[in-house]
Design a protein around this motif. Structure first.
Motif: not given
Length: 459
Positions: A358-375
């Motif tokens: 869960g800690l791994f997925h929580r750290s990945r979540r902020s750089i997954e869809p958020e990074a795509v929205f930034g792009q």
């Protein structure tokens, strides 16, 4: 230019091709591109990071239609129509119906039939004038109100020029006044920062979108994802129950997840989450040791129709308690509403989110869809739709998503080639105080100091 023989197509040629031909096929093409990414090893479709953002519609921001305003005006119009009908049919002028009989809504089709029936009877000149007012003025207005309410449906607003758009508060607010603008709620799921799935919704919040979004994922790819990762906007009892029913591992936060980790929250004995619960005898214990027993049950229905069972617990002797002001502000004995099903889901979610995975997925979540929205918004400048209607914006975004994924494949290949070629760089060897310092440099580096101090060694 060579293929076209230097003939310049008109600006609407490509647009007509998109609108007439790609509208019905682009979703299938997007699905094929994603499945191609699965075959190439970029995606697995087993872990989906889900998030949403609001995208502004092409419609003018002053073309709003508010549901409550239409309902209010329709009620006033129906009162006028009743008054005229009573004068014509009964010859009695009255503004209100009897108090013991609440007025029923008037439908335009029923009014049309009543006008036609009155026209077949003998009428005075005054009655004919009133009928003409009903037929030429009030009936068209009533039909307009009915059409606007039908377009709104369960929404609270829509745009006149883009009926599918709903007025929402956007993050990109140039005037900084919180003005509502017509837009859509774009939901996407990503994996390795590729767009794996998307859909558009009229409601501004994310809570009600998850079940239908995952069902559309199943219809697109023939399977549900094994794991769903999302923020607290999706943490509702309905969503947890849906994921449990379909065997999806949930790494979805809930409200106050981060707040309850703080010491001030854990050490507050008056919060409902911190009250001791005796499951065998079904009662809570307040900070003063008083038992809060079951006083009744109720059912709450969400906007989507999900029914939640609520248990109501109440204390019996709060009068004169020294902690009354700290415990609760209401008059009388304290009462709390509890959904035991939601409490169980929160406990399970807390365990999933705090474990190693869960800690791994929580750290990945902020750089997954958020990074795509930034792009999408910052780098690609795709902040506002160029079409009107859900069908056309879905077509337009699907083209964008296909191009985005293919571009990411290209960038990944370029990065891999660049990494593979790093070994071909030269090295700068510096003899300093008996220590050999090796610095990698490109071949085009010019040595500006004495060659006796440096030695260029080929890798």
């Amino acid at each position: 230019m060579w293929l076209s023989g230097k003939q310049f197509p008109r600006y609407n040629t490509i647009n007509n091709f998109r609108s007439l031909h790609l509208k019905d096929t682009i979703n299938g093409l997007f699905t094929q591109v994603v499945l191609m990414l699965v075959d190439m090893g970029y995606l697995t479709l087993k872990e989906q990071y889900i998030d949403g953002t609001k995208m502004e519609s092409r419609a003018n921001k002053y073309t709003f239609v508010w549901k409550k305003s239409v309902e209010k005006n329709k009620t006033k119009l129906e009162a006028k129509i009743r008054c005229i009908l009573q004068e014509v049919e009964e010859g009695i002028a009255t503004d209100n119906t009897p108090e013991d009989e609440p007025p029923t809504p008037i439908k335009s089709e029923e009014l049309r039939q009543r006008i036609a029936q009155i026209n077949r009877e003998n009428k005075s000149k005054k009655q004919q004038k009133q009928i003409n007012e009903l037929q030429n003025k009030h009936l068209p207005k009533l039909e307009e109100y009915e059409q606007k309410l039908a377009t709104c449906g369960k929404r609270n607003s829509h745009s006149k020029t883009d009926p599918d758009a709903t007025f929402m508060r956007m993050k990109e607010d140039a005037m900084n006044n919180g003005q509502l603008k017509p837009g859509y709620n774009l939901q996407i799921s990503t994996e390795n920062q590729f767009i794996a799935h998307f859909d558009f919704y009229p409601n501004p919040t994310d809570t009600l979108t998850l079940p239908s979004f995952l069902e559309l994922h199943e219809s697109r790819y023939g399977q549900m994802p094994d794991k769903a990762i999302a923020d607290a906007g999706y943490g509702s009892e309905e969503n947890y129950a849906f994921m449990e029913k379909h065997g999806i591992e949930s790494f979805v936060k809930y409200s106050y997840f981060h707040k309850e980790q703080k010491r001030s929250y854990k050490n507050n004995p008056f919060l409902v989450d911190n009250l001791y619960y005796n499951q065998e005898e079904d009662y809570f214990v307040c900070p003063m040791g008083q038992h809060m027993t079951l006083a009744g049950t109720s059912t709450r229905t969400s906007e989507s129709g999900y029914r939640s069972q609520i248990h109501i617990y109440q204390a019996k002797r709060c009068a004169g308690c020294s902690m009354h002001g700290q415990c609760h502000k209401a008059q009388g004995d304290r009462q709390i509403d509890i959904s035991h099903k939601l409490r169980a889901y929160k406990k399970k979610a807390r365990e999933m989110l705090t474990c190693e995975e869960g800690l791994f997925h929580r750290s990945r979540r902020s750089i997954e869809p958020e990074a795509v929205f930034g792009q999408i918004k910052a780098n690609k400048h795709y902040k506002r739709f160029r079409h009107i209607g859900k069908g056309l914006i879905t077509m337009d975004f699907a083209i964008f998503a296909v191009a985005f994924n293919i571009g990411k494949i290209f960038n990944s290949d370029q990065k891999a080639k660049k990494t593979a070629n790093t070994g071909s760089k030269n090295q700068l060897v510096w003899l300093w105080g008996g220590i050999v310092v090796v610095i990698k440099i490109p071949l085009i580096l010019k040595i500006r100091r004495s060659p006796s101090q440096y030695m260029v060694q080929a890798a």
